[in-house]
Design an enzyme around this catalytic site. Structure first.
Site, PDB file in Angstrom:
ATOM      1  N   ASN A 154      51.530  11.457 -42.773  1.00 38.50           N
ATOM      2  CA  ASN A 154      52.004  12.101 -41.559  1.00 38.50           C
ATOM      3  C   ASN A 154      50.802  12.213 -40.625  1.00 38.50           C
ATOM      4  OD1 ASN A 154      52.948  13.768 -39.582  1.00 38.50           O
ATOM      5  ND2 ASN A 154      53.667  15.387 -40.959  1.00 38.50           N
ATOM      6  N   LYS A 165      48.137  14.205 -42.743  1.00 35.54           N
ATOM      7  CA  LYS A 165      48.528  14.843 -44.006  1.00 35.54           C
ATOM      8  C   LYS A 165      49.015  13.754 -44.943  1.00 35.54           C
ATOM      9  CE  LYS A 165      50.165  19.082 -41.897  1.00 35.54           C
ATOM     10  NZ  LYS A 165      51.386  19.554 -41.313  1.00 35.54           N
ATOM     11  N   ARG A 192      55.679   9.043 -41.547  1.00 33.18           N
ATOM     12  CA  ARG A 192      56.513   9.862 -40.674  1.00 33.18           C
ATOM     13  C   ARG A 192      56.291   9.388 -39.239  1.00 33.18           C
ATOM     14  NH1 ARG A 192      55.432  15.643 -38.079  1.00 33.18           N
ATOM     15  NH2 ARG A 192      57.517  15.976 -37.264  1.00 33.18           N
ATOM     16  N   HIS A 204      63.154  17.103 -36.402  1.00 36.25           N
ATOM     17  CA  HIS A 204      63.235  17.737 -37.730  1.00 36.25           C
ATOM     18  C   HIS A 204      64.325  17.076 -38.582  1.00 36.25           C
ATOM     19  CE1 HIS A 204      61.584  21.807 -36.045  1.00 36.25           C
ATOM     20  NE2 HIS A 204      60.593  21.118 -36.588  1.00 36.25           N
ATOM     21  N   ASN A 208      56.935  26.666 -37.315  1.00 35.33           N
ATOM     22  CA  ASN A 208      56.281  26.807 -36.009  1.00 35.33           C
ATOM     23  C   ASN A 208      57.200  26.226 -34.948  1.00 35.33           C
ATOM     24  OD1 ASN A 208      53.753  28.136 -36.369  1.00 35.33           O
ATOM     25  ND2 ASN A 208      53.168  26.380 -37.627  1.00 35.33           N
ATOM     26  N   GLY A 209      57.758  25.041 -35.262  1.00 34.44           N
ATOM     27  CA  GLY A 209      58.836  24.490 -34.446  1.00 34.44           C
ATOM     28  C   GLY A 209      60.150  24.963 -35.066  1.00 34.44           C
ATOM     29  N   ARG A 252      56.662  27.387 -28.067  1.00 29.57           N
ATOM     30  CA  ARG A 252      57.541  26.647 -27.150  1.00 29.57           C
ATOM     31  C   ARG A 252      58.699  27.539 -26.676  1.00 29.57           C
ATOM     32  NH1 ARG A 252      58.393  21.582 -31.065  1.00 29.57           N
ATOM     33  NH2 ARG A 252      56.647  22.359 -32.279  1.00 29.57           N
ATOM     34  N   ASP A 310      52.324  33.696 -34.590  1.00 30.92           N
ATOM     35  CA  ASP A 310      52.572  33.940 -36.010  1.00 30.92           C
ATOM     36  C   ASP A 310      53.633  35.031 -36.131  1.00 30.92           C
ATOM     37  OD1 ASP A 310      52.593  34.658 -38.682  1.00 30.92           O
ATOM     38  OD2 ASP A 310      50.466  34.208 -38.933  1.00 30.92           O
ATOM     39  N   ARG A 313      54.838  36.567 -38.562  1.00 34.95           N
ATOM     40  CA  ARG A 313      54.514  37.690 -39.460  1.00 34.95           C
ATOM     41  C   ARG A 313      53.838  38.818 -38.679  1.00 34.95           C
ATOM     42  NH1 ARG A 313      52.161  33.642 -43.802  1.00 34.95           N
ATOM     43  NH2 ARG A 313      51.620  32.772 -41.804  1.00 34.95           N
ATOM     44  N   GLY A 365      59.066  27.709 -42.984  1.00 33.21           N
ATOM     45  CA  GLY A 365      58.231  28.905 -43.176  1.00 33.21           C
ATOM     46  C   GLY A 365      58.955  30.237 -42.995  1.00 33.21           C
ATOM     47  N   GLY A 377      62.394  30.683 -42.290  1.00 35.63           N
ATOM     48  CA  GLY A 377      63.712  30.658 -42.928  1.00 35.63           C
ATOM     49  C   GLY A 377      63.637  30.882 -44.430  1.00 35.63           C
ATOM     50  N   GLU A 378      62.579  30.359 -45.050  1.00 32.89           N
ATOM     51  CA  GLU A 378      62.443  30.505 -46.508  1.00 32.89           C
ATOM     52  C   GLU A 378      61.854  31.851 -46.902  1.00 32.89           C
ATOM     53  OE1 GLU A 378      60.214  27.084 -47.989  1.00 32.89           O
ATOM     54  OE2 GLU A 378      61.368  25.798 -46.641  1.00 32.89           O
ATOM     55  N   GLU A 392      59.824  17.721 -46.485  1.00 32.84           N
ATOM     56  CA  GLU A 392      59.925  16.523 -45.648  1.00 32.84           C
ATOM     57  C   GLU A 392      59.208  15.336 -46.280  1.00 32.84           C
ATOM     58  OE1 GLU A 392      58.972  19.389 -42.422  1.00 32.84           O
ATOM     59  OE2 GLU A 392      59.895  17.888 -41.133  1.00 32.84           O
TER      60      GLU A 392
HETATM   61  P1  ADP Z   1      55.403  24.064 -39.613  1.00 37.47           P
HETATM   62  O1  ADP Z   1      56.505  24.055 -38.607  1.00 37.47           O
HETATM   63  O2  ADP Z   1      54.059  23.937 -39.005  1.00 37.47           O
HETATM   64  O3  ADP Z   1      55.652  23.166 -40.814  1.00 37.47           O
HETATM   65  P2  ADP Z   1      56.027  26.276 -41.400  1.00 37.47           P
HETATM   66  O4  ADP Z   1      57.364  25.763 -41.749  1.00 37.47           O
HETATM   67  O5  ADP Z   1      55.009  26.332 -42.480  1.00 37.47           O
HETATM   68  O6  ADP Z   1      55.399  25.558 -40.151  1.00 37.47           O
HETATM   69  O7  ADP Z   1      56.213  27.764 -40.806  1.00 37.47           O
HETATM   70  C1  ADP Z   1      55.143  28.462 -40.272  1.00 37.47           C
HETATM   71  C2  ADP Z   1      55.638  29.750 -39.661  1.00 37.47           C
HETATM   72  O8  ADP Z   1      56.293  30.517 -40.673  1.00 37.47           O
HETATM   73  C3  ADP Z   1      54.522  30.625 -39.086  1.00 37.47           C
HETATM   74  O9  ADP Z   1      54.852  30.986 -37.767  1.00 37.47           O
HETATM   75  C4  ADP Z   1      54.538  31.850 -39.967  1.00 37.47           C
HETATM   76  O10 ADP Z   1      54.268  32.993 -39.223  1.00 37.47           O
HETATM   77  C5  ADP Z   1      55.965  31.877 -40.462  1.00 37.47           C
HETATM   78  N1  ADP Z   1      56.120  32.636 -41.705  1.00 37.47           N
HETATM   79  C6  ADP Z   1      55.712  32.306 -42.938  1.00 37.47           C
HETATM   80  N2  ADP Z   1      56.023  33.306 -43.823  1.00 37.47           N
HETATM   81  C7  ADP Z   1      56.658  34.261 -43.118  1.00 37.47           C
HETATM   82  C8  ADP Z   1      57.234  35.539 -43.431  1.00 37.47           C
HETATM   83  N3  ADP Z   1      57.231  36.041 -44.657  1.00 37.47           N
HETATM   84  N4  ADP Z   1      57.782  36.245 -42.418  1.00 37.47           N
HETATM   85  C9  ADP Z   1      57.822  35.770 -41.170  1.00 37.47           C
HETATM   86  N5  ADP Z   1      57.305  34.589 -40.815  1.00 37.47           N
HETATM   87  C10 ADP Z   1      56.723  33.842 -41.763  1.00 37.47           C
END
Ligand code: ADP
Length: 403
Positions: free
Chosen positions: A7, A14, A95, A184, A215-216, A245, A286, A288, A334, A336-337, A388
């Site tokens: 990627n 990556k 990718r 995505h 992030n996206g 964004r 972020d 979090r 990130g 959603g999980e 992915e």
């Molecule tokens: P990318 O789109 O770069 O692959 P990820 O899927 O890893 O990113 O998601 C990153 C995002 O997930 C960051 O904005 C981070 O703040 C958020 N994130 C990760 N864990 C949590 C959590 N427990 N609560 C809220 N947001 C989270």
């Protein structure tokens, strides 16, 4: 059979090496800050006893060619690698962010395909040139490997025209390719297939809404296993509110910024892609951190979270209406999980659609695919960890058989 997944971004590459068809990850890593004063290499090898060994290095890596050569030397390394020569890599899966309308499937790379990719690069000027550079270098380093491009846009090529066209004169679509493509795709495809498998529903009869929040962020309506609508459009800027964004805005806002505030197109591009979303609203991309401040009654963070969640709910409602029947709502990536808080806020008030979350299941510390709906809920609510890279390896693997 070893498949290397690459990627390549503008300043990073990556990589992951899979043993297929077993789907085992042998090693993974990234080269970041390519072209900067000090680049960073992170490399991880997964050992047979289930443990991991990590290696980090700083150094000057001036371009993609140097980066891929360093990755190659790590693959060959006695301590950090798993191969003795390049031809042990049966295939390289790349990718590629934008496949335009031309590419709706994983595609064997050839000079003609590369030429086509260069032609559509104008659709994703930040991503495709870097992806193409990665392919060019990989073709030199792994001349005996099958090379395959897997596109972020491909899964969404099944959208009907009434979903992907913009209501502007047709010539802009015909002559310039201006339409919604969606992104995505490898993630939405992977999690929807995983969800159908988890629920033992035939994929060709599976209706779902998949919500990718990283992030996206993007959301996709899946009807009978295929994508029929998605929130990102011509570029990955539209739709949901993201880390930096804006997502959807009234298009005339751009005209206002340019006409009345004298901003250049480059400044507007930067504003909407890099300085908006959660960062623009609450000062941090972020989530979090934003949630933490929300819980400490910070008004900007509270508004940012309310807007972020409200936008997701609007899309869920819209897609539920277009799908007619909904089997599952899928959360991934990130946020959603990992964020029970966001999942709870998104599902709140969606009972009218049959979406009812079980609080205990939602907050349980489980990592794998799981169901979160309450006993009376009509729609399954799932968390499916996205992968992915594995999806790229899975899509690359069948093309090896024809070689
Ligand atoms: P990318 O789109 O770069 O692959 P990820 O899927 O890893 O990113 O998601 C990153 C995002 O997930 C960051 O904005 C981070 O703040 C958020 N994130 C990760 N864990 C949590 C959590 N427990 N609560 C809220 N947001 C989270």
């Amino acid at each position: 059979m070893k498949i290397l997944v690459l990627n390549a971004g503008s300043s990073s590459i990556k990589y992951q090496l899979f043993e297929m068809p077993e789907k085992n990850v042998l090693l993974a890593g990234s080269v970041e800050k390519i072209g900067e004063a000090s680049s960073l290499v992170n490399h991880k090898i997964y050992q047979q006893d289930g443990t991991e060994k990590k290696h980090e290095e700083n150094g000057v890596i001036s371009g993609h060619s140097d980066a891929l050569k360093r990755i190659f030397s790590l693959l060959l390394d006695a301590e950090w690698g798993v191969i003795r020569e390049a031809k042990e890599i049966s295939a390289v899966g790349h990718r590629v962010v934008h496949g335009g309308e031309k590419f709706s499937k994983p595609t064997l790379l050839s000079s003609e395909v590369l030429e086509e990719l260069r032609k559509i690069s104008y659709l994703a000027p930040l991503h495709n040139p870097a992806n193409i550079r990665g392919i060019e270098v990989a073709l030199e380093i792994f001349p005996d490997s099958v090379q395959v491009a897997v596109f972020d846009t491909a899964f969404h090529q099944s959208m009907p025209d009434y979903a992907f066209r913009y209501a502007i004169p047709e010539r802009f679509y015909r002559e310039n390719g201006l339409r919604a493509y969606g992104f995505h795709g490898t993630s939405h495809q992977y999690v929807s297939r995983e969800a159908a498998r988890f629920l033992s529903i035939d994929e060709s009869r599976f209706n779902a809404i998949s919500v990718h929040l990283g992030n996206g962020c993007s959301i996709t309506a899946i009807s009978n296993g295929i994508s029929v609508d998605t929130s990102m459009g011509l570029t990955p800027l539209g739709g949901l509110i993201m880390g930096t964004r804006s997502g959807d805005i009234d298009p005339s806002l751009i005209l206002f910024l340019e006409k009345h505030l004298n901003m250049t197109p480059e400044q507007v591009d930067k504003l909407l892609n890099k300085e908006s979303g959660l960062k623009g609203l609450a000062g941090s991309n972020d989530l979090r951190e934003v949630i933490d401040r929300y819980q400490h009654q910070d008004p900007a963070a509270q508004l940012a979270v309310e807007m972020y969640v409200y936008r997701i709910k609007k899309y869920i409602g819209a897609y539920a209406a277009t799908l007619g029947r909904l089997d599952a709502l899928i959360f991934t990536a990130g946020v959603g999980e990992n964020s029970a808080f966001i999942r709870e806020k998104v599902c709140q008030g969606l009972e009218m659609l049959g979406i009812e979350l079980d609080q205990d299941l939602n907050t349980a510390a489980v990592r794998e695919t799981r169901a979160l709906e309450s006993a009376s809920g009509k729609v399954k609510i799932l968390v499916v960890p996205t992968n992915e890279e594995l999806e790229i390896a899975l899509q690359t693997y069948p093309l090896l058989a024809n070689q």
